[in-house]
Design a protein around this motif. Structure first.
Motif, PDB file in Angstrom:
ATOM      1  N   CYS A  91      20.560 -65.571   7.264  1.00 51.37           N
ATOM      2  CA  CYS A  91      20.862 -64.456   8.170  1.00 51.37           C
ATOM      3  C   CYS A  91      21.927 -64.891   9.184  1.00 51.37           C
ATOM      4  CB  CYS A  91      19.585 -64.026   8.890  1.00 51.37           C
ATOM      5  SG  CYS A  91      19.857 -62.783  10.162  1.00 51.37           S
ATOM      6  N   GLU A 101      22.623 -63.573  11.893  1.00 51.83           N
ATOM      7  CA  GLU A 101      22.157 -63.394  13.273  1.00 51.83           C
ATOM      8  C   GLU A 101      21.283 -64.575  13.706  1.00 51.83           C
ATOM      9  OE1 GLU A 101      21.930 -61.049  16.088  1.00 51.83           O
ATOM     10  OE2 GLU A 101      23.936 -60.971  15.229  1.00 51.83           O
ATOM     11  N   CYS A 102      20.170 -64.764  12.971  1.00 55.32           N
ATOM     12  CA  CYS A 102      19.163 -65.715  13.446  1.00 55.32           C
ATOM     13  C   CYS A 102      19.129 -67.034  12.690  1.00 55.32           C
ATOM     14  CB  CYS A 102      17.781 -65.071  13.410  1.00 55.32           C
ATOM     15  SG  CYS A 102      17.144 -64.791  11.749  1.00 55.32           S
ATOM     16  N   CYS A 120      18.552 -60.387   8.218  1.00 53.64           N
ATOM     17  CA  CYS A 120      17.226 -60.493   7.611  1.00 53.64           C
ATOM     18  C   CYS A 120      16.348 -59.313   8.044  1.00 53.64           C
ATOM     19  CB  CYS A 120      16.578 -61.816   8.009  1.00 53.64           C
ATOM     20  SG  CYS A 120      16.102 -61.896   9.752  1.00 53.64           S
ATOM     21  N   CYS A 132      15.581 -59.278  11.900  1.00 56.63           N
ATOM     22  CA  CYS A 132      16.716 -58.872  12.746  1.00 56.63           C
ATOM     23  C   CYS A 132      17.071 -57.402  12.571  1.00 56.63           C
ATOM     24  CB  CYS A 132      17.942 -59.730  12.432  1.00 56.63           C
ATOM     25  SG  CYS A 132      17.793 -61.405  13.060  1.00 56.63           S
TER      26      CYS A 132
HETATM   27 ZN   LIG Z   1      17.743 -62.694  11.131  1.00 58.25          ZN
END
Ligand SMILES: [Zn+2]
Length: 203
Positions: free
Chosen positions: A58, A60-61, A70, A73
Motif C-alpha cells: 500500500c 499510503e501505509c 489497502c 486505508c
Molecule cells: Zn494502507
C-alpha cells in the motif's frame, strides 16, 4: 565429503534466511520439499509466483495487500486522524485481530538500529510525517516492541514532530507489553488490554 546436492544446499541457504528458521529447521524443510509428492512442489511454486505477482504494498501505509490503497486505508469506517506506527506488516495483522483499534496504520519497514546500520532514512519516516501533515492527525499511537531500537525510533519520530510544531498526542503500547517482549508474539488478550490502556507519552 560433501554429500548434499548443490541445489538442495542452495535451498537450505535460502530457507535459513527466513527469520526464526535456523539451519536445522531449514534442512528439515528442504528435505521435506524434496521428498514430498511432486504436486506439493507444484503447489508451492504456484503459490510463490501468485504472491510475487499479486501482492502489492500500500502506497499510503506500507501494508501488504492485494489492492493499493489497502482495504484499511480505503475504508471510510477508519479514523484517519489516528495513526498506529508499527515496525512490520505482520504487526498490523496481530493488532487487527484484537479488534480494538479503529484508526489507520503506518508500517515503518524496520526500526532505527545503529548496530545493524539502519538509520532514520532507511525506514519510512518521511512518508509518515507527510501523512501526519496531510491528514491532520491528532494521535500518533506507537506499537513498537519495547526494546532499545523501538525506544530510539519512537524518540526520533517524536522529536521531528515536535520540531515541526505539530500539535498531536503521542501514545504508546509499550507499557502494556513486558520489556523485551514482542508485539508479534503477544497473546491477543494482553495486546487488547495494552491497546485499550495505551498511555500518553510526554517528551
Ligand atoms: Zn494502507
Amino acid at each position: 565429503m560433501d554429500i548434499l546436492p548443490k541445489s538442495l544446499e542452495d535451498l537450505v541457504k535460502i530457507l535459513n534466511e527466513i527469520p526464526g528458521i535456523g539451519p536445522k529447521t531449514a534442512e528439515r524443510i528442504a528435505f521435506f520439499i524434496v521428498v514430498s509428492k511432486s504436486d506439493f512442489i507444484e503447489k508451492l511454486l504456484n503459490s510463490l509466483s501468485k504472491v510475487k505477482s499479486e501482492i502489492k504494498v500500500c502506497s499510503e501505509c506500507g501494508m501488504v495487500s492485494d489492492s493499493d490503497p489497502c482495504k484499511i486505508c480505503s475504508s471510510s469506517d477508519r479514523d484517519k486522524q489516528i495513526i498506529c506506527v508499527v515496525e512490520k506488516p505482520n504487526d498490523v495483522l496481530v493488532i487487527e485481530k484484537t479488534e480494538e483499534f479503529n484508526g489507520v496504520y503506518h508500517v515503518l519497514g524496520g526500526v532505527i538500529s545503529p548496530i545493524e546500520g539502519i538509520g532514520p532514512r532507511d525506514i519510512s519516516i518521511d512518508k509518515l510525517i507527510s501523512r501526519i501533515v496531510s491528514n491532520n492527525v491528532k494521535e500518533l499511537f506507537f506499537a513498537l516492541d519495547p526494546d532499545a531500537e523501538g525506544e530510539t525510533t519512537l524518540s526520533f519520530i517524536v522529536s521531528i514532530v515536535r520540531k515541526m510544531n505539530i500539535n498531536l498526542t503521542f501514545t504508546s503500547i509499550a507499557k502494556g507489553i513486558p520489556m523485551g517482549g514482542n508485539i508479534e508474539y503477544s497473546d491477543p488478550f494482553t495486546l487488547s488490554k495494552a491497546i485499550k490502556s495505551r498511555s500518553k507519552i510526554e517528551y
